[in-house]
Design an enzyme around this catalytic site. Sequence first.
Site, PDB file in Angstrom:
ATOM      1  N   HIS A 144       0.839  -1.192   0.000  1.00  0.00           N
ATOM      2  CA  HIS A 144       0.000   0.000   0.000  1.00  0.00           C
ATOM      3  C   HIS A 144       0.874   1.242   0.000  1.00  0.00           C
ATOM      4  O   HIS A 144       2.029   1.213   0.444  1.00  0.00           O
ATOM      5  CB  HIS A 144      -0.940   0.023   1.213  1.00  0.00           C
ATOM      6  CG  HIS A 144      -0.245   0.285   2.524  1.00  0.00           C
ATOM      7  ND1 HIS A 144      -0.004   1.555   2.996  1.00  0.00           N
ATOM      8  CD2 HIS A 144       0.266  -0.563   3.450  1.00  0.00           C
ATOM      9  CE1 HIS A 144       0.603   1.479   4.168  1.00  0.00           C
ATOM     10  NE2 HIS A 144       0.791   0.202   4.460  1.00  0.00           N
ATOM     11  N   CYS A 145       0.344   2.330  -0.533  1.00  0.00           N
ATOM     12  CA  CYS A 145       1.033   3.613  -0.476  1.00  0.00           C
ATOM     13  C   CYS A 145       0.237   4.512   0.463  1.00  0.00           C
ATOM     14  O   CYS A 145      -0.416   4.040   1.385  1.00  0.00           O
ATOM     15  CB  CYS A 145       1.193   4.218  -1.863  1.00  0.00           C
ATOM     16  SG  CYS A 145      -0.376   4.497  -2.725  1.00  0.00           S
ATOM     17  N   MET A 146       0.236   5.813   0.227  1.00  0.00           N
ATOM     18  CA  MET A 146      -0.424   6.732   1.140  1.00  0.00           C
ATOM     19  C   MET A 146      -1.950   6.626   1.110  1.00  0.00           C
ATOM     20  O   MET A 146      -2.616   6.870   2.097  1.00  0.00           O
ATOM     21  CB  MET A 146      -0.024   8.176   0.803  1.00  0.00           C
ATOM     22  CG  MET A 146       1.447   8.478   1.049  1.00  0.00           C
ATOM     23  SD  MET A 146       1.902   8.340   2.790  1.00  0.00           S
ATOM     24  CE  MET A 146       0.993   9.721   3.487  1.00  0.00           C
ATOM     25  N   THR A 147      -2.498   6.239  -0.043  1.00  0.00           N
ATOM     26  CA  THR A 147      -3.960   6.218  -0.170  1.00  0.00           C
ATOM     27  C   THR A 147      -4.503   4.950  -0.831  1.00  0.00           C
ATOM     28  O   THR A 147      -5.725   4.776  -0.877  1.00  0.00           O
ATOM     29  CB  THR A 147      -4.444   7.420  -1.005  1.00  0.00           C
ATOM     30  OG1 THR A 147      -3.841   7.373  -2.309  1.00  0.00           O
ATOM     31  CG2 THR A 147      -4.079   8.739  -0.332  1.00  0.00           C
ATOM     32  N   ARG A 148      -3.640   4.062  -1.331  1.00  0.00           N
ATOM     33  CA  ARG A 148      -4.119   2.965  -2.164  1.00  0.00           C
ATOM     34  C   ARG A 148      -3.599   1.604  -1.720  1.00  0.00           C
ATOM     35  O   ARG A 148      -2.458   1.486  -1.275  1.00  0.00           O
ATOM     36  CB  ARG A 148      -3.691   3.173  -3.624  1.00  0.00           C
ATOM     37  CG  ARG A 148      -4.142   4.492  -4.208  1.00  0.00           C
ATOM     38  CD  ARG A 148      -3.674   4.652  -5.633  1.00  0.00           C
ATOM     39  NE  ARG A 148      -4.101   5.935  -6.184  1.00  0.00           N
ATOM     40  CZ  ARG A 148      -4.164   6.221  -7.472  1.00  0.00           C
ATOM     41  NH1 ARG A 148      -3.799   5.308  -8.364  1.00  0.00           N
ATOM     42  NH2 ARG A 148      -4.558   7.401  -7.877  1.00  0.00           N
TER      43      ARG A 148
END
Length: 258
Positions: free
Chosen positions: A27-31
């Site tokens: 995952h990244c910051m939002t996804r």
Amino acid sequence: MSKKYEKLAQDIVEKIGGSENVSTLTHCMTRLRFALNQNKEADQDAIKALDGVIDAIESGGQFQVVIGTHVEEVYEEVVKYIKHAENIDDKLSNEKNVSVFGKLIDFISGTFSPIVPAIAGAGMIKALLALLILFNVVSKASQTYYVINFMSDAIFYFLPFLLAYSAANKLKCSPVLALVLAGVLLHPNLDLLRTAGNNVSVFNIPLTLVAYSSSVVPILLTVWAQSYIEPFFKRIIPNAVKIIFVPMFTILVVGFIP
């Protein structure tokens, strides 16, 4: 808090094609970023319709579910519903079905995501300082301005250190050696050589010296090179002396690359 996202996690895994369809997940910051065995098994429209999901897209060989700022909590729940969770990590860049461009985007995203909060925080300090000046609370000539300004500048000046650590974790090489190599780029003696105006060479090999503070590309290339050179020395150097000579040769070789 985890119970709040339990049902959402179950629904995402079900509509993504089940845990058997998931190759890797990060995952990244939002996804949530899935690498799926079969993208066609994922019901993209149904995932978009889930309460708590902003969007679902395919990009760079990944199936991405846009969650928002609470993505980490959802990720922790999703992992529970995927078999062989111990094999789920951020090795998307090694997947054969991901294009070179997709690997590049994954590397950049995975490197910058952990340091985005620090950059945002420093930016907000800059904004606060601008407001303090606007309302005549402080002046640019004051020591207060001077101190707060260099506090906000620190992350940008030492950006190569943060990128080195983050990139090394992404590429699975030594973060400590990456930090040492960032230190080479930012060493004050290197800057003194640059500003002295004289030609510099090592073993009669000329060096081109530039300022590396606040830079991005040089340290990313440096750690990328480290990710190949460090494992090479690990393979050829005997175990008995590996702890000494692997770092030694890695620093010596990679240190000249920038």
